[in-house]
Design a protein around this motif. Structure first.
Motif, PDB file in Angstrom:
ATOM      1  N   PHE A 105       0.855  -1.182   0.000  1.00 49.41           N
ATOM      2  CA  PHE A 105       0.000   0.000   0.000  1.00 49.41           C
ATOM      3  C   PHE A 105       0.894   1.237   0.000  1.00 49.41           C
ATOM      4  N   THR A 106       0.583   2.187  -0.846  1.00 51.67           N
ATOM      5  CA  THR A 106       1.353   3.429  -0.919  1.00 51.67           C
ATOM      6  C   THR A 106       0.438   4.613  -0.678  1.00 51.67           C
ATOM      7  N   LEU A 107       0.800   5.404   0.333  1.00 54.03           N
ATOM      8  CA  LEU A 107       0.063   6.623   0.659  1.00 54.03           C
ATOM      9  C   LEU A 107       0.817   7.823   0.113  1.00 54.03           C
ATOM     10  N   GLU A 108       0.114   8.703  -0.573  1.00 60.87           N
ATOM     11  CA  GLU A 108       0.683   9.968  -1.039  1.00 60.87           C
ATOM     12  C   GLU A 108      -0.241  11.085  -0.581  1.00 60.87           C
ATOM     13  N   ILE A 109       0.230  11.890   0.380  1.00 58.01           N
ATOM     14  CA  ILE A 109      -0.611  12.934   0.954  1.00 58.01           C
ATOM     15  C   ILE A 109       0.091  14.275   0.813  1.00 58.01           C
ATOM     16  N   PRO A 110      -0.561  15.261   0.202  1.00 56.44           N
ATOM     17  CA  PRO A 110       0.072  16.584   0.080  1.00 56.44           C
ATOM     18  C   PRO A 110       0.162  17.270   1.439  1.00 56.44           C
ATOM     19  N   CYS A 111       1.280  17.955   1.659  1.00 55.22           N
ATOM     20  CA  CYS A 111       1.449  18.641   2.944  1.00 55.22           C
ATOM     21  C   CYS A 111       2.565  19.683   2.839  1.00 55.22           C
ATOM     22  N   GLU A 112       2.601  20.525   3.850  1.00 54.97           N
ATOM     23  CA  GLU A 112       3.695  21.496   3.984  1.00 54.97           C
ATOM     24  C   GLU A 112       4.767  20.906   4.882  1.00 54.97           C
ATOM     25  N   PHE A 113       5.997  21.395   4.709  1.00 44.21           N
ATOM     26  CA  PHE A 113       7.103  20.955   5.552  1.00 44.21           C
ATOM     27  C   PHE A 113       7.717  22.149   6.265  1.00 44.21           C
ATOM     28  N   SER A 114       8.354  21.859   7.386  1.00 43.07           N
ATOM     29  CA  SER A 114       8.840  22.940   8.255  1.00 43.07           C
ATOM     30  C   SER A 114      10.078  23.634   7.723  1.00 43.07           C
ATOM     31  N   ASN A 115      10.797  23.004   6.790  1.00 50.57           N
ATOM     32  CA  ASN A 115      11.954  23.667   6.200  1.00 50.57           C
ATOM     33  C   ASN A 115      12.127  23.197   4.764  1.00 50.57           C
ATOM     34  N   SER A 116      12.955  23.868   4.016  1.00 45.65           N
ATOM     35  CA  SER A 116      13.157  23.572   2.589  1.00 45.65           C
ATOM     36  C   SER A 116      14.443  22.788   2.410  1.00 45.65           C
ATOM     37  N   LEU A 117      14.373  21.477   2.717  1.00 45.92           N
ATOM     38  CA  LEU A 117      15.564  20.637   2.528  1.00 45.92           C
ATOM     39  C   LEU A 117      15.743  20.334   1.060  1.00 45.92           C
ATOM     40  N   ASN A 118      16.939  19.957   0.690  1.00 48.40           N
ATOM     41  CA  ASN A 118      17.182  19.485  -0.682  1.00 48.40           C
ATOM     42  C   ASN A 118      16.695  18.043  -0.749  1.00 48.40           C
ATOM     43  N   LEU A 119      15.550  17.845  -1.356  1.00 44.82           N
ATOM     44  CA  LEU A 119      14.897  16.556  -1.333  1.00 44.82           C
ATOM     45  C   LEU A 119      15.347  15.716  -2.535  1.00 44.82           C
ATOM     46  N   GLU A 120      15.519  14.446  -2.272  1.00 45.25           N
ATOM     47  CA  GLU A 120      15.967  13.538  -3.322  1.00 45.25           C
ATOM     48  C   GLU A 120      14.850  13.238  -4.319  1.00 45.25           C
ATOM     49  N   HIS A 121      13.586  13.324  -3.865  1.00 46.08           N
ATOM     50  CA  HIS A 121      12.490  12.834  -4.704  1.00 46.08           C
ATOM     51  C   HIS A 121      11.674  13.985  -5.241  1.00 46.08           C
ATOM     52  N   GLU A 122      12.266  15.098  -5.571  1.00 49.32           N
ATOM     53  CA  GLU A 122      11.535  16.222  -6.129  1.00 49.32           C
ATOM     54  C   GLU A 122      11.092  15.900  -7.547  1.00 49.32           C
TER      55      GLU A 122
END
Length: 360
Positions: free
Chosen positions: A343-360
Motif C-alpha cells: 500500500f502506498t500513501l501519497e498525501i500533500p502537505c507542507e514541511f517545516s523547512n526547505s531541505l534538498n529533497l531527493e524525490h523532487e
C-alpha cells in the motif's frame, strides 16, 4: 448521469428545455425543407420528441409533441404559414404523426418508470445485503471480545477458583486485548458514519512523522506479536503539516490489515519518504498478496476477500481510503513482484523547512 440530472430539474425548466429543443431543431430544418422534404422533417422532430421523453417528465414531453405537430403543420406542410392541410394524405400523416409522438412519449415514460422501479428494487436489495453483511460481521466481531471479557471477569470473580498470579495476569491481558478489539470496531463504525455524513474535516498541525509511525506500530503490538514490523525512516525528516488523528487511523488500519492477512512470522515493512509537496508512506508485507481481480474492490465498504478465514467487518480499508481522500491524498495497492502486497500513501502537505529533497 445526464438523464438523472434532467429529471431533477424543476417542471418549469423541463418545459422550457423541451420547447426550445423543438423550436431549435425545427428552425435548423426550415432552410433545408425543400432539399430533404417535409416528411423527413417529421421524422427529425419525432426524434426530438423521443429524446425529450427520455430526459423529462410526461407533461413537458406531451407539450413538446403537440408543439412539434403544430410547428410541422405551420412551417412545413403545404400550404406553409397556415394551420391547414391541403390533401387528405397530408392530413392523415399529420394525425398519425401526432398519435405516434404521443404514444412514443407515454410509452417511453412508462418504460422509464419500470426501469426506475427496478433500479430502486436493486438498490433496496443491495442495501439489505449490505445491512445483513454488516450485521453478520458485527455479531461475530463484537460478540467475540464481549464474550472474552465476560468469561474472564466471571473467572476472576469466582471465589471457588484459586488462580495463580500468572493466570490472573493472563486473564487481565485477555480482557485488555478484547477491550482494544471492541474499541477498534466501535471506532470503525463511528468513522464510517462520519465519512457517510461528510463530517470529516481535517485539522492540520505540525507533526513528527517518525514519531507518529512508531506510535502507531506500538499500538499494533498486541495484534502483531507473531509478526516482525520493520520501520525505515529518515532521521533528518522535517515536520509535516497534517492531521495526526486521521493519519494515525490510516496507518493503524493498514498495519492491522497486513497483520490479519499474512501468516505468522511474516515481515511488515514501513517505508517513509517525502517529495517537495507530498509525504509518501508505503506499507508492504511478504505474504501472498491480493487476488489480481479483487485489487480494485478492496477499498469498497463491507468488502472482504472471498474464501478467507479472516474475520472483520470490511470497513478498515474503506475508512483508509476515505480519510486519505479527506486530506486530498491518494492510496494505491499493488502486489509486489517478490510476493506480498504494498500500500502506498501519497498525501500533500507542507514541511517545516526547505531541505534538498531527493524525490523532487
Amino acid at each position: 448521469m445526464l438523464i438523472l440530472k434532467t429529471r431533477a430539474y424543476s417542471q418549469r425548466t423541463q418545459y422550457f428545455i423541451a420547447l426550445i429543443a423543438v423550436l431549435l431543431v425545427g428552425g435548423i430544418c426550415f432552410p433545408f425543407a425543400g432539399l430533404i422534404g417535409y416528411r423527413a422533417v417529421a421524422l427529425i422532430l419525432l426524434l426530438v420528441v423521443s429524446l425529450n421523453a427520455i430526459l423529462f417528465d410526461i407533461l413537458p414531453v406531451m407539450l413538446s409533441a403537440l408543439l412539434s405537430a403544430l410547428f410541422w403543420n405551420f412551417f412545413f406542410i403545404p400550404p406553409i404559414w397556415y394551420l391547414q392541410i391541403a390533401t387528405p394524405e397530408d392530413a392523415l400523416m399529420f394525425l398519425m404523426y401526432f398519435v405516434i409522438a404521443s404514444i412514443n412519449a407515454v410509452l417511453t415514460y412508462k418504460i422509464r418508470q419500470v426501469e426506475r422501479n427496478e433500479r430502486d428494487q436493486i438498490e433496496k436489495e443491495k442495501a439489505i445485503k449490505l445491512y445483513n453483511t454488516l450485521l453478520n460481521s458485527l455479531s461475530h466481531e463484537l460478540r467475540t471480545p464481549i464474550a472474552t471479557i465476560i468469561g474472564s471477569l466471571d473467572t476472576l470473580r469466582d471465589q471457588q477458583i484459586k488462580l495463580s498470579t500468572t493466570n490472573r495476569e493472563a486473564l487481565y491481558t485477555e480482557i485488555e486485548i478484547a477491550s482494544f478489539r471492541l474499541n477498534r470496531q466501535v471506532e470503525n463504525l463511528l468513522s464510517i458514519s462520519r465519512l457517510e455524513a461528510g463530517f470529516i474535516q481535517p485539522k492540520y498541525d505540525w507533526i513528527d512523522l517518525n514519531e507518529l509511525i512508531f506510535k502507531t506500530v506500538k499500538l499494533s503490538k498486541d495484534d502483531g506479536f507473531t509478526h516482525q514490523i520493520l520501520v525505515n525512516t529518515q532521521d533528518d525528516m522535517p515536520l509535516a503539516k497534517l492531521d495526526a488523528g486521521l493519519l494515525e487511523h490510516i496507518l493503524y488500519n493498514l498495519i492491522h490489515n497486513a497483520l490479519q492477512h499474512t501468516p505468522k512470522q511474516s515481515i511488515i515493512t514501513i517505508d517513509q519518504t517525502i517529495s517537495s509537496t507530498h509525504c509518501i508512506i508505503t506499507i508492504s508485507d511478504n505474504g501472498s498478496g491480493f487476488p489480481e481481480h479483487e485489487i480494485d474492490k478492496v477499498f469498497e465498504k463491507f468488502y472482504r476477500i472471498a474464501n478467507t478465514s479472516v474475520g472483520g467487518t470490511g470497513l478498515g480499508l474503506s475508512i483508509v481510503k476515505g480519510f486519505t481522500e479527506a486530506m486530498n491524498g491518494k492510496i494505491y495497492l499493488k502486489n509486489r513482484k517478490q510476493g506480498g502486497a504494498q500500500f502506498t500513501l501519497e498525501i500533500p502537505c507542507e514541511f517545516s523547512n526547505s531541505l534538498n529533497l531527493e524525490h523532487e
